[in-house]
Design a protein around this motif. Structure first.
Motif, short mmCIF file in Angstrom:
data_model
loop_
_atom_site.label_atom_id
_atom_site.label_comp_id
_atom_site.label_asym_id
_atom_site.label_seq_id
_atom_site.Cartn_x
_atom_site.Cartn_y
_atom_site.Cartn_z
N HIS A 28 65.08 55.77 6.33
CA HIS A 28 65.61 54.63 5.61
C HIS A 28 65.78 53.51 6.63
O HIS A 28 66.45 53.68 7.64
N ILE A 29 65.14 52.37 6.34
CA ILE A 29 65.16 51.24 7.27
C ILE A 29 65.75 50.03 6.54
O ILE A 29 65.35 49.73 5.42
N ALA A 30 66.69 49.36 7.18
CA ALA A 30 67.40 48.26 6.54
C ALA A 30 67.23 46.96 7.32
O ALA A 30 67.15 46.96 8.55
N PHE A 31 67.20 45.86 6.57
CA PHE A 31 67.14 44.51 7.13
C PHE A 31 68.26 43.67 6.53
O PHE A 31 68.66 43.88 5.38
N GLY A 32 68.74 42.69 7.28
CA GLY A 32 69.65 41.69 6.75
C GLY A 32 69.06 40.33 7.04
O GLY A 32 68.99 39.92 8.21
N ILE A 45 57.35 45.15 8.24
CA ILE A 45 57.18 46.27 7.31
C ILE A 45 55.74 46.77 7.34
O ILE A 45 55.48 47.98 7.40
N ASP A 46 54.80 45.84 7.33
CA ASP A 46 53.39 46.22 7.36
C ASP A 46 53.05 46.95 8.66
O ASP A 46 52.31 47.94 8.66
N ALA A 47 53.60 46.45 9.77
CA ALA A 47 53.33 47.07 11.07
C ALA A 47 53.94 48.47 11.15
O ALA A 47 53.32 49.40 11.69
N ILE A 48 55.15 48.63 10.62
CA ILE A 48 55.77 49.96 10.60
C ILE A 48 54.90 50.92 9.81
O ILE A 48 54.63 52.05 10.24
N HIS A 49 54.42 50.46 8.66
CA HIS A 49 53.55 51.32 7.86
C HIS A 49 52.29 51.71 8.62
O HIS A 49 51.88 52.87 8.61
N SER A 50 51.68 50.75 9.30
CA SER A 50 50.40 51.01 9.95
C SER A 50 50.51 52.07 11.05
O SER A 50 49.53 52.76 11.34
N HIS A 51 51.69 52.19 11.65
CA HIS A 51 51.88 53.19 12.72
C HIS A 51 52.58 54.45 12.24
O HIS A 51 52.81 55.37 13.04
N ASN A 52 52.93 54.48 10.95
CA ASN A 52 53.69 55.63 10.44
C ASN A 52 53.21 56.02 9.04
O ASN A 52 54.01 56.19 8.12
N THR A 53 51.91 56.17 8.90
CA THR A 53 51.33 56.42 7.58
C THR A 53 51.69 57.80 7.02
O THR A 53 51.56 58.03 5.82
N GLU A 54 52.16 58.70 7.88
CA GLU A 54 52.52 60.04 7.42
C GLU A 54 53.99 60.15 7.05
O GLU A 54 54.43 61.19 6.55
N GLU A 55 54.76 59.11 7.32
CA GLU A 55 56.19 59.12 7.03
C GLU A 55 56.47 58.46 5.68
O GLU A 55 55.85 57.45 5.34
N LYS A 56 57.41 59.02 4.94
CA LYS A 56 57.88 58.38 3.70
C LYS A 56 59.07 57.50 4.07
O LYS A 56 60.05 58.00 4.63
N ILE A 57 58.98 56.20 3.76
CA ILE A 57 59.98 55.25 4.23
C ILE A 57 60.50 54.41 3.07
O ILE A 57 59.72 53.89 2.27
N VAL A 58 61.82 54.27 3.02
CA VAL A 58 62.45 53.34 2.07
C VAL A 58 62.98 52.16 2.87
O VAL A 58 63.76 52.34 3.81
N CYS A 134 56.77 46.31 15.26
CA CYS A 134 56.59 47.74 15.53
C CYS A 134 55.17 47.98 16.01
O CYS A 134 54.21 47.57 15.35
N ILE A 135 55.04 48.67 17.15
CA ILE A 135 53.71 48.97 17.67
C ILE A 135 53.55 50.46 18.01
O ILE A 135 52.70 50.84 18.81
N GLY A 136 54.40 51.28 17.38
CA GLY A 136 54.31 52.71 17.65
C GLY A 136 54.97 53.55 16.58
O GLY A 136 55.54 53.04 15.61
N SER A 137 54.92 54.86 16.75
CA SER A 137 55.46 55.82 15.79
C SER A 137 56.97 55.94 15.90
O SER A 137 57.53 55.89 17.00
#
Length: 324
Positions: A28-32, A45-58, A134-137
């Motif tokens: 679970h990742i939060a922004f303000g 958000i897009d960068a996090i997804h690109s490096h973590n395609t196997e993780e389910k993220i809210v 984000c540039i990594g897992s």
């Protein structure tokens, strides 16, 4: 009295359909944010997804408002099957008596309430600023033992802030990335106490919420490797990134601002941005006199002295006008 009662005006989930439930999420990742940081958040958000395609993220977005154009772009990101994006619209009146600056709007306080709102449905949440890339897992993060601590964070260099605030643990953290144990956060009433400190003595806290969180979490913070919040100031730094960095935090000037375009890290950032719905959005132009001064310095660094002179002139005029 619960000062945060009814602070959420509306919750909107952008995904029309999802392939997993929130309780199944790996992170679970939060922004303000306020509306000015929607672009940075979307690219992140897009960068996090690109490096973590196997993780389910809210992704939990706490905001007082987002421009419709940015909201439409955020909806396009929900094409990714492994993410959910939820928007929490905030009543900012709770924060109206807290200090703000040109650099920090009321949005800097939105991280206070995440633990309150998510309590009961989420055990841990990763809060990150929208001026991060984000540039990594993230996989390694969830295996770090927090012990009895409330947050994981990285320490800033130097002892000035430690001495200024009397921090006993000897380290001062940057609040741009915090991995938070929500149950412990709420049990310690961190949000309520943070607001109380700022109301009592706002002049004391140079870095506002970051200062009070350091005071309240003194001795309750597990300090982790700087790769999880690598602070990069494009005004002062021209170095390449060390190996292993996961989050680059652009403190100071941002890579989507016109006066930063000379820096090589902007090209690096744009490699991520061009893959998103924000690819063709123009850079932010200078409006405030301080931004115009930064614009002038940008041209000096490129040896474009006539352009620099123009912007120094514009800066001087804007500064004089602002003081009238």
């Amino acid at each position: 009295m619960d000062i945060f009662k009814n602070i959420i005006l509306k919750i909107e989930q952008l995904n029309e359909q999802t392939v997993f439930q929130e309780v199944q999420a790996d992170f679970h990742i939060a922004f303000g944010i306020d509306k000015n940081f929607a672009r940075g958040m979307g690219i992140l958000i897009d960068a996090i997804h690109s490096h973590n395609t196997e993780e389910k993220i809210v992704f939990h977005v706490f905001t007082d408002g987002i421009n419709q154009s940015d909201l439409d772009k955020l909806k396009k990101l929900t094409v990714y099957q492994n993410i959910i994006i939820k928007i929490y619209y905030i009543d900012i009146n709770v924060f109206k008596n807290l200090p703000t600056t040109l650099a920090w709007s009321y949005a800097t306080y939105y991280r206070f309430i995440m633990g309150k709102v998510l309590y009961g449905t989420v055990d841990k949440v990763l809060y990150i600023d929208a001026d991060i890339l984000c540039i990594g897992s993230l996989a390694e993060l969830k295996n770090i033992d927090m012990g009895e601590n409330i947050v994981l964070a990285i320490s800033e260099e130097g002892q000035f802030n430690v001495k200024r605030l009397g921090i006993q643990q000897g380290k001062y953290f940057n609040a741009g990335a915090l991995y938070i144990d929500i149950n412990k956060w709420n049990a310690a009433q961190i949000a309520e106490k943070a607001v109380g400190l700022l109301q009592e003595n706002p002049e004391k806290y140079t870095y506002l919420d970051q200062d009070v969180l350091n005071i309240l979490l003194d001795g309750k913070t597990c300090f982790i490797d700087r790769k999880w919040n690598y602070l990069y100031d494009m005004r002062k730094m021209n170095s390449e990134l060390p190996k292993g960095v996961v989050f680059i935090h652009f403190i100071g000037d941002k890579p989507w601002q016109r006066w930063s375009e000379h820096h090589f890290m902007v090209s690096f950032y744009n490699e991520y941005a061009k893959k998103t719905p924000w690819a063709n959005v123009p850079l932010v132009e200078p409006i405030h006199y301080k931004d115009k001064k930064r614009m002038a310095r940008s041209f000096v660094k490129r040896n474009m002295y006539m352009r620099a002179l123009y912007w120094y002139g514009s800066y001087a005029i804007s500064k004089i006008t602002a003081k009238k």
